[in-house]
Design a protein around this motif. Structure first.
Motif, PDB file in Angstrom:
ATOM      1  N   LEU A 217       0.831  -1.247   0.238  1.00 14.16           N
ATOM      2  CA  LEU A 217       0.304  -0.081  -0.126  1.00 14.16           C
ATOM      3  C   LEU A 217       0.814   1.322  -0.490  1.00 14.16           C
ATOM      4  CD1 LEU A 217      -2.832   0.382   0.096  1.00 14.16           C
ATOM      5  CD2 LEU A 217      -2.711   0.970   2.411  1.00 14.16           C
ATOM      6  N   GLU A 218       1.827   0.890   0.728  1.00 10.88           N
ATOM      7  CA  GLU A 218       2.310   2.361   0.876  1.00 10.88           C
ATOM      8  C   GLU A 218       3.702   2.949  -0.138  1.00 10.88           C
ATOM      9  OE1 GLU A 218       3.453   5.538   2.901  1.00 10.88           O
ATOM     10  OE2 GLU A 218       1.904   4.173   3.691  1.00 10.88           O
ATOM     11  N   GLU A 219       4.325   1.416  -0.871  1.00 12.14           N
ATOM     12  CA  GLU A 219       4.913   1.252  -2.115  1.00 12.14           C
ATOM     13  C   GLU A 219       4.324   2.253  -3.552  1.00 12.14           C
ATOM     14  OE1 GLU A 219       6.881  -2.374  -2.906  1.00 12.14           O
ATOM     15  OE2 GLU A 219       7.856  -2.044  -1.076  1.00 12.14           O
ATOM     16  N   PHE A 220       2.879   1.231  -3.113  1.00 16.62           N
ATOM     17  CA  PHE A 220       1.457   2.063  -4.313  1.00 16.62           C
ATOM     18  C   PHE A 220       1.804   3.557  -4.233  1.00 16.62           C
ATOM     19  CE2 PHE A 220       0.281  -2.359  -4.728  1.00 16.62           C
ATOM     20  CZ  PHE A 220       0.953  -2.490  -5.796  1.00 16.62           C
ATOM     21  N   LYS A 221       1.388   4.033  -2.867  1.00 20.36           N
ATOM     22  CA  LYS A 221       1.079   5.340  -2.662  1.00 20.36           C
ATOM     23  C   LYS A 221       2.005   6.481  -3.020  1.00 20.36           C
ATOM     24  CE  LYS A 221      -1.645   5.383   1.824  1.00 20.36           C
ATOM     25  NZ  LYS A 221      -1.636   5.379   2.691  1.00 20.36           N
ATOM     26  N   LYS A 222       3.412   5.647  -3.141  1.00 17.17           N
ATOM     27  CA  LYS A 222       4.968   6.210  -3.086  1.00 17.17           C
ATOM     28  C   LYS A 222       4.899   6.611  -4.836  1.00 17.17           C
ATOM     29  CE  LYS A 222       6.128   6.607   1.558  1.00 17.17           C
ATOM     30  NZ  LYS A 222       7.446   6.235   2.426  1.00 17.17           N
ATOM     31  N   ASN A 223       4.274   5.649  -5.302  1.00 11.53           N
ATOM     32  CA  ASN A 223       4.438   5.169  -6.863  1.00 11.53           C
ATOM     33  C   ASN A 223       5.643   4.707  -7.136  1.00 11.53           C
ATOM     34  OD1 ASN A 223       2.736   6.129  -8.636  1.00 11.53           O
ATOM     35  ND2 ASN A 223       3.606   8.128  -8.652  1.00 11.53           N
ATOM     36  N   LYS A 224       6.251   4.151  -6.282  1.00 12.14           N
ATOM     37  CA  LYS A 224       7.371   3.052  -6.233  1.00 12.14           C
ATOM     38  C   LYS A 224       6.910   2.068  -7.431  1.00 12.14           C
ATOM     39  CE  LYS A 224      10.228   4.393  -2.056  1.00 12.14           C
ATOM     40  NZ  LYS A 224      10.413   3.593  -0.653  1.00 12.14           N
TER      41      LYS A 224
ATOM     42  N   ASN B 261       1.895  -5.206 -10.390  1.00  5.42           N
ATOM     43  CA  ASN B 261       1.411  -6.313  -9.655  1.00  5.42           C
ATOM     44  C   ASN B 261       3.111  -7.130  -8.511  1.00  5.42           C
ATOM     45  OD1 ASN B 261      -1.108  -5.887 -10.885  1.00  5.42           O
ATOM     46  ND2 ASN B 261      -0.579  -7.915 -11.641  1.00  5.42           N
ATOM     47  N   LYS B 262       2.404  -7.321  -7.140  1.00  4.97           N
ATOM     48  CA  LYS B 262       3.112  -7.432  -6.973  1.00  4.97           C
ATOM     49  C   LYS B 262       2.908  -8.885  -6.141  1.00  4.97           C
ATOM     50  CE  LYS B 262       5.958  -6.456  -2.396  1.00  4.97           C
ATOM     51  NZ  LYS B 262       5.900  -5.307  -1.348  1.00  4.97           N
ATOM     52  N   ILE B 263       3.562 -10.027  -6.637  1.00  2.00           N
ATOM     53  CA  ILE B 263       3.481 -11.737  -6.549  1.00  2.00           C
ATOM     54  C   ILE B 263       4.366 -12.334  -5.829  1.00  2.00           C
ATOM     55  CG2 ILE B 263       2.224 -13.351  -7.850  1.00  2.00           C
ATOM     56  CD1 ILE B 263       2.191 -11.965 -10.400  1.00  2.00           C
ATOM     57  N   LEU B 264       3.408 -12.727  -4.353  1.00  7.24           N
ATOM     58  CA  LEU B 264       4.734 -12.902  -3.311  1.00  7.24           C
ATOM     59  C   LEU B 264       3.707 -14.551  -2.845  1.00  7.24           C
ATOM     60  CD1 LEU B 264       3.438 -11.537  -0.197  1.00  7.24           C
ATOM     61  CD2 LEU B 264       4.421 -10.541  -1.556  1.00  7.24           C
TER      62      LEU B 264
ATOM     63  N   VAL C  92      -1.772 -11.522  -5.115  1.00  9.17           N
ATOM     64  CA  VAL C  92      -1.343 -10.918  -5.404  1.00  9.17           C
ATOM     65  C   VAL C  92      -2.150  -9.277  -5.759  1.00  9.17           C
ATOM     66  CG1 VAL C  92      -1.804 -10.615  -8.129  1.00  9.17           C
ATOM     67  CG2 VAL C  92      -1.427 -12.716  -7.753  1.00  9.17           C
ATOM     68  N   LEU C  93      -1.160  -8.429  -5.557  1.00  7.97           N
ATOM     69  CA  LEU C  93      -1.346  -7.471  -4.792  1.00  7.97           C
ATOM     70  C   LEU C  93      -1.419  -6.666  -5.881  1.00  7.97           C
ATOM     71  CD1 LEU C  93       0.680  -7.937  -2.557  1.00  7.97           C
ATOM     72  CD2 LEU C  93      -0.688  -7.081  -0.861  1.00  7.97           C
TER      73      LEU C  93
ATOM     74  N   ILE D 197      -6.376  -7.351  -3.891  1.00 12.11           N
ATOM     75  CA  ILE D 197      -5.133  -8.103  -3.102  1.00 12.11           C
ATOM     76  C   ILE D 197      -6.020  -9.265  -3.438  1.00 12.11           C
ATOM     77  CG2 ILE D 197      -4.077  -9.273  -0.734  1.00 12.11           C
ATOM     78  CD1 ILE D 197      -4.540  -6.528   0.313  1.00 12.11           C
ATOM     79  N   VAL D 198      -5.805 -10.344  -4.476  1.00 16.17           N
ATOM     80  CA  VAL D 198      -6.405 -12.029  -4.675  1.00 16.17           C
ATOM     81  C   VAL D 198      -5.001 -12.907  -4.460  1.00 16.17           C
ATOM     82  CG1 VAL D 198      -6.435 -13.321  -6.650  1.00 16.17           C
ATOM     83  CG2 VAL D 198      -7.079 -10.548  -7.015  1.00 16.17           C
ATOM     84  N   ILE D 199      -5.931 -13.814  -3.606  1.00 16.84           N
ATOM     85  CA  ILE D 199      -5.339 -14.553  -2.609  1.00 16.84           C
ATOM     86  C   ILE D 199      -5.836 -15.904  -3.216  1.00 16.84           C
ATOM     87  CG2 ILE D 199      -4.894 -15.828  -0.362  1.00 16.84           C
ATOM     88  CD1 ILE D 199      -6.277 -12.940   0.804  1.00 16.84           C
ATOM     89  N   ARG D 200      -4.754 -16.160  -3.684  1.00 19.85           N
ATOM     90  CA  ARG D 200      -4.939 -17.917  -4.363  1.00 19.85           C
ATOM     91  C   ARG D 200      -4.500 -19.672  -3.460  1.00 19.85           C
ATOM     92  NH1 ARG D 200      -3.575 -17.313  -9.906  1.00 19.85           N
ATOM     93  NH2 ARG D 200      -5.333 -16.331 -10.039  1.00 19.85           N
TER      94      ARG D 200
END
Ligand code: ADP
Length: 549
Positions: A270-277, A281-284, A296-297, A311-314
Motif C-alpha cells: 500500500l505504501e509503495e503504491f502510494k509513493k508510486n514506487k 503487481n506484487k506477487i508473493l 497478488v497485490l 488483493i487476490v489470494i489463491r
C-alpha cells in the motif's frame, strides 16, 4: 447536443432575418422609386402651363428636381440644372421619344448631363416635352435616412433570435434532460424517443445482467479478493476470503487483520503504491491460515492517482503438495531404478571377472534376469505414471464396456500365475456396463487381482464378484492372503509404498501398482475402498457408475 440545437435554431433565425431585411431594402427602394415618379409627375403637371414663362425667363424653377423643356425638334429650351447652350439635341432620348408617341413616359437610365443613374418623367404639352427628373442618389439618400431604423430593427431581431434559440433549445431538450426512462410513457410528446428509449432500456437490462453475472462470478470465485481504498479500509471482499480470515465480514480495515505477515506485506505494498514506487503487481507466496497461498497485490489507478489496492489470494496448497510429491517421486525413481541396476551390474561384473564359481553361476544369472524384469516393469509403471501426470489420459477414447468381459479376461490371463501360487480364482459376475478406457480398466483390475494372488497364501483363494447395487456397479476382489496392517492401509495408494519392501522386491513389486490403479479409477469417477485384516485377507471394492444399457 444543446449547443448544436442552439446554433441550428439561431442560424435559421439569422438567415431568415437577413433574407427579410434584404427583401425589405429592395421593396423600400421600389417604393421610393414609385414615390419619386409620382412626385415628378405632379411637379410636371404643375409646371406644364407655365412652360413658356420658364422658356422666356420670366420664371425660374427652383427645386431639387431637374426641369427640362424640349421642343418637338429635340432642342432643349429650358433646364434648371444645366446650361442649355451646352446641351445636345434630346430628340433621341428614350423618355422624349416615348412622350411624343404616348403623351407621357417614364425611364430610368444613365444621364449624360448629370453623369448619374437618373429617373425621368416626361409629358407632352403644347408640342413641348416637360421633363422632370432626379438622380438615383436622391433615393439612396432616403434609404440612408431610414438606415438607423433598419439597424435598430436588425439588432432587435438578432437579440430576439438569440432569445428564441435559447428558449427553444431548453424547451426541446427539457424532456430529454429530465427524462426518466422508466416513466416515458407511450403517449408522451416525444414519440420519436420511444425506439431510442427501448434500445437504452434493452442495453440497461443487458448491462445489469452482465453486472450481476460478474458480481456472481467474483463472489463465487475460488480465489479470495479484497478491495481496499488508499487508506487501507476494506471496501469489499468475496466469499472465498473467509477461508483465510474467518472474521473478515466484520473487519472494516486491513489494520484489524490478525495475520501479521499478511498485514505487513499488504501495508508495505500500500505504501509503495502510494509513493508510486511500485506500479506493477506484487506477487508473493506465503502461508495464510494453514494454506499455502499465492498473493497478488495490484494498485487501482484512476486519472493518474492511486485510489486503492486489490488483493487476490489463491490457495496453492494442492499445487505445492503435488510439487513436493513430484520432487519425492523423482528422488524415489532414481533410487528405485538404481537398486536393481546396481545388483545387475555387480552380478554381471563378477561373472565377467570370472569370480563366480561354476555352481553359483545359475543363481547369478537368475538374479540378473529377475532384477532386469523388475527394472523393466518399474520403467513401464513409471511411464504410466508420467502419462497420467502429464494429463495425457484425456486423449484416450472412452467407450461403453462390459466389465464382466474384462474380469473374465483378467482371470484368464492370471490363471497360470494363480496356479503357480496355488491360489484359486473364483468368479461371480454378471453383465455390467460402464463408460471408460478399456485398457486402463483392465490394467487396474489386473493389478489388484495380481496383488491378491501375490500376497496370498498357498491354497488360498481369490473371489471376484461383480454386481449392480442401485445405480452403482460394485466390483469386489477378495483374497485370503496375508492382509494389510491397519496403519499401512491409508498409504497403500502412495507411490513406491510397500508394506514389506523385502517381500515386494522378492515378488517383483515396486509399490507403484496401486497408485496407478487409484489414478486410473479417479479418471473414471470410480472409488476404491479397502478392508483388510492381517492373516485373514483383504478386500478391494471398486464402485463404478453404471451406464444406461
Ligand atoms: P507392489 O508392486 O509392491 O505390489 P502396489 O502398489 O501394488 O505395489 O501395492 C502396494 C503395497 O500394498 C504392496 O507393497 C503390498 O504391501 C500391499 N498390498 C497390495 N495389495 C495387497 C493384498 N491384496 N494383500 C496384501 N497386501 C497388499
Amino acid at each position: 447536443m444543446q449547443q448544436k440545437i442552439f446554433y441550428s435554431i439561431f442560424s435559421a433565425c439569422f438567415l431568415l432575418l437577413l433574407i427579410v431585411n434584404i427583401f425589405l431594402i429592395f421593396s423600400f427602394e421600389a417604393f421610393l422609386e414609385r414615390e419619386l415618379f409620382l412626385k415628378l409627375e405632379s411637379s410636371a403637371k404643375q409646371v406644364k402651363d407655365s412652360a413658356n414663362k420658364y422658356i422666356n425667363g420670366e420664371l425660374k424653377y427652383i427645386s431639387h428636381h431637374r426641369l427640362t423643356i424640349i421642343n418637338n425638334d429635340g432642342e432643349v429650351l429650358y433646364d434648371n440644372f444645366a446650361d442649355i447652350s451646352k446641351l445636345d439635341n434630346h430628340i433621341l432620348r428614350h423618355e422624349v421619344q416615348e412622350a411624343f408617341k404616348n403623351g407621357v413616359a417614364k425611364s430610368i437610365r444613365y444621364s449624360d448631363t448629370l453623369q448619374e443613374k437618373t429617373l425621368y418623367y416626361a409629358l407632352m404639352h403644347d408640342n413641348l416635352i416637360i421633363r422632370l427628373s432626379n438622380t438615383h442618389d436622391y433615393l439612396f439618400g432616403s434609404i440612408v435616412r431610414f438606415m438607423p431604423y433598419f439597424i435598430v430593427e436588425f439588432f432587435a431581431f438578432l437579440f430576439l433570435s438569440l432569445l428564441l434559440a435559447k428558449v427553444l433549445t431548453r424547451k426541446i431538450l427539457k424532456p430529454i434532460i429530465e427524462c426518466d426512462i422508466d416513466s416515458l410513457s407511450k403517449d408522451s410528446s416525444y414519440k420519436e424517443l420511444h425506439s431510442f428509449v427501448k434500445k437504452i432500456k434493452f442495453q440497461n437490462k443487458v448491462i445489469k445482467q452482465k453486472q450481476k453475472e460478474i458480481l456472481l462470478l467474483i463472489e463465487n470465485m475460488s480465489d479470495g479478493i479484497i478491495w481496499l481504498n488508499r487508506h487501507g479500509n476494506i471496501l469489499s471482499v468475496n466469499k472465498s476470503v473467509s477461508l483465510y480470515f474467518s472474521d473478515i465480514e466484520s473487519t472494516l480495515s486491513i489494520y484489524q487483520l490478525s495475520d501479521c505477515t499478511f498485514l505487513k506485506i499488504a501495508l508495505e505494498a500500500l505504501e509503495e503504491f502510494k509513493k508510486n514506487k511500485q506500479q506493477e503487481n506484487k506477487i508473493l507466496q506465503l502461508k495464510i491460515a494453514h494454506y499455502e497461498c499465492e498473493v497478488v497485490l495490484s494498485s487501482i489507478i484512476s486519472k493518474n492517482k492511486f485510489k486503492g489496492m486489490v488483493i487476490v489470494i489463491r490457495n496453492i496448497t494442492e499445487k505445492k503438495i503435488a510439487q513436493k510429491l513430484q520432487r519425492e517421486f523423482s528422488a524415489n525413481v532414481t533410487h528405485e531404478l538404481k537398486t536393481p541396476l546396481t545388483s545387475i551390474l555387480a552380478s554381471s561384473e563378477m561373472i565377467r571377472n570370472k569370480l563366480v564359481a561354476k555352481e553359483d553361476l545359475d543363481s547369478f544369472v537368475d538374479r540378473i534376469y529377475c532384477e532386469s524384469r523388475r527394472l523393466l516393469s518399474m520403467i513401464d509403471e513409471i511411464l504410466k505414471i508420467s502419462f497420467f501426470d502429464e494429463g495425457k489420459e484425456d486423449r484416450l477414447k472412452k467407450i461403453r464396456i462390459n466389465l464382466k468381459n474384462i474380469v473374465e479376461r483378467v482371470s484368464e490371463r492370471l490363471s497360470l500365475i494363480a496356479e503357480g501360487a496355488l491360489v484359486t480364482i473364483k468368479l461371480d459376475v454378471c453383465d455390467c456396463h460402464i463408460f471408460g478406457v478399456e485398457d486402463l480398466i483392465e490394467d487396474s483390475i489386473f493389478n489388484i487381482c495380481h496383488n491378491a494372488i501375490r500376497y496370498n497364501k498357498p491354497n488360498g483363494e481369490v473371489l471376484i464378484t461383480l454386481h449392480k447395487e442401485n445405480d452403482a456397479i460394485k466390483l469386489s476382489i477378495k483374497d485370503t492372503g496375508i492382509g494389510i496392517p491397519q496403519d499401512s492401509l491409508p498409504r497403500i495408494f502412495e507411490r513406491f509404498f510397500c508394506v514389506d519392501k523385502g517381500r515386494s522386491k522378492k515378488l517383483g513389486g515396486s509399490g507403484l501398482g496401486l497408485s496407478i490403479v487409484d489414478t486410473a479409477l479417479k479418471y473414471h469417477n470410480a472409488t476404491i475402498d479397502v478392508k483388510s485384516e492381517v492373516g485373514i485377507g483383504s478386500e478391494f471394492i471398486i464402485t463404478f457408475k453404471e451406464v444406461e444399457s
